[in-house]
Write a protein that holds these residues in place. Sequence first.
Motif, PDB file in Angstrom:
ATOM      1  N   ASP A   1      36.266 -13.330  20.030  1.00 17.99           N
ATOM      2  CA  ASP A   1      35.355 -14.310  19.437  1.00 17.99           C
ATOM      3  C   ASP A   1      34.791 -15.262  20.493  1.00 17.99           C
ATOM      4  OD1 ASP A   1      35.723 -13.416  16.783  1.00 17.99           O
ATOM      5  OD2 ASP A   1      37.605 -14.537  16.653  1.00 17.99           O
TER       6      ASP A   1
ATOM      7  N   THR B   1      39.642 -11.755  10.582  1.00 22.83           N
ATOM      8  CA  THR B   1      41.093 -11.729  10.781  1.00 22.83           C
ATOM      9  C   THR B   1      41.587 -12.986  11.505  1.00 22.83           C
ATOM     10  OG1 THR B   1      40.878  -9.340  10.984  1.00 22.83           O
ATOM     11  CG2 THR B   1      42.994 -10.295  11.631  1.00 22.83           C
ATOM     12  N   GLY B   2      42.424 -13.747  10.865  1.00 22.56           N
ATOM     13  CA  GLY B   2      42.990 -14.948  11.495  1.00 22.56           C
ATOM     14  C   GLY B   2      42.164 -16.192  11.269  1.00 22.56           C
ATOM     15  N   THR B   3      40.945 -16.009  10.727  1.00 22.79           N
ATOM     16  CA  THR B   3      40.072 -17.156  10.451  1.00 22.79           C
ATOM     17  C   THR B   3      39.914 -17.311   8.938  1.00 22.79           C
ATOM     18  OG1 THR B   3      38.936 -16.881  12.556  1.00 22.79           O
ATOM     19  CG2 THR B   3      37.799 -18.158  10.878  1.00 22.79           C
TER      20      THR B   3
ATOM     21  N   ASP C   1      39.080 -17.194  16.137  1.00 22.21           N
ATOM     22  CA  ASP C   1      40.394 -17.410  16.759  1.00 22.21           C
ATOM     23  C   ASP C   1      40.729 -16.392  17.852  1.00 22.21           C
ATOM     24  OD1 ASP C   1      40.706 -15.163  15.125  1.00 22.21           O
ATOM     25  OD2 ASP C   1      42.849 -15.522  14.927  1.00 22.21           O
ATOM     26  N   GLY C   2      39.967 -15.314  17.948  1.00 18.37           N
ATOM     27  CA  GLY C   2      40.384 -14.208  18.819  1.00 18.37           C
ATOM     28  C   GLY C   2      39.742 -14.221  20.198  1.00 18.37           C
TER      29      GLY C   2
ATOM     30  N   ASP D   1      34.738 -15.513  11.696  1.00 17.90           N
ATOM     31  CA  ASP D   1      35.455 -14.290  11.994  1.00 17.90           C
ATOM     32  C   ASP D   1      36.335 -13.986  10.768  1.00 17.90           C
ATOM     33  OD1 ASP D   1      37.264 -12.432  13.445  1.00 17.90           O
ATOM     34  OD2 ASP D   1      38.628 -14.153  13.426  1.00 17.90           O
TER      35      ASP D   1
HETATM   36 MG    MG Z   1      40.296 -13.064  14.390  1.00 18.22          MG
END
Ligand code: MG
Length: 292
Positions: free
Chosen positions: A241, A40-42, A237-238, A38
């Motif tokens: 996901d 964003t955030g990964t 992370d979402g 992923d």
């Molecule tokens: Mg994310």
Amino acid sequence: GTPTALMVGSGMGAERGILIRNGEAIQTLKDVNAIAFDKTGTITKGKPEVTDVIPLNGANEKDVFYYAATIENASEHPLAHAILEKANDEKINLGEVSGFNAIVGMGVEGYTDGERVLVGNRKLMRENKISYEHHEKELIKLEEEAKTAMLISKGDKLIGIIAVADPVKEDAKKAIEELERMGIKTAMITGDNKRTADAIGKKVGISHVISEVLPDGKVEEIKNLQREYDVVAMVGDGINDAPALKQSNVGIAIGTGTDIAIEAADITLVRGDLGDVISSIKLSKATFRKIK
Ligand code: MG
Ligand code: ADP
């Protein structure tokens, strides 16, 4: 036998903050051929910050942040957080919002001061017949800088562009390079636009970038990768996901992410470092070599 080996494996992993909840998955990991990440955030830190504002059609910067933040105040999206933080820094008092609506993969809408306000991407503006075409040049420039550009409209007019940047994690490039050296194909799946996604992919050395994917589309993209590469891991992370983590042969959650992703995953990387993806694979190889 296998159970002892699994315990050893889990113990070794725990020291590094690699939590294994499914023994079969850690065994599968040694045979992984492709890993989808992923964005964003990964791959990125997941904390976008406002970098640019371009007021348009007679609006000033303060107007743009006021309207954008007033509507985004009702959103949970990381992009909304970035705008709210900036409005707070600028000490802008927000207005009242009614009729808030989040439109998946596009942005948000709402009413304030008797005006309809939209914050989102080109698709959102196109659907609402708000003209932005004269500003393609500014949008493209921001996106080529790996920024996400949002368009803000009030009534039937564009009032500005706000861009945010979400820096990539320090160890992302090194981790991707090492995976590729190990012969593992790397891919990135994101809802963000193609130009921004490609720019981020380039920064970290991921060649296969799949962009403008709606949340429901991530599962399909994993299935496509499985047809091509057979054993596919997914790192995310979402909330959106979670289905893709379940679909993948090995689901890996970023520990700093949402509980829903962690529950859907086989392995959790507590520290969220991408280098721990490599440690997990090495752990899998070491553990299951010993059994033979
Ligand atoms: Mg994310
Ligand atoms: P991602 O998690 O990869 O950002 P999303 O599906 O959440 O994917 O969003 C896709 C795109 O939709 C974003 O890049 C942005 O252009 C737009 N978008 C979504 N939510 C918002 C929001 N709250 N404010 C502005 N734009 C948004």
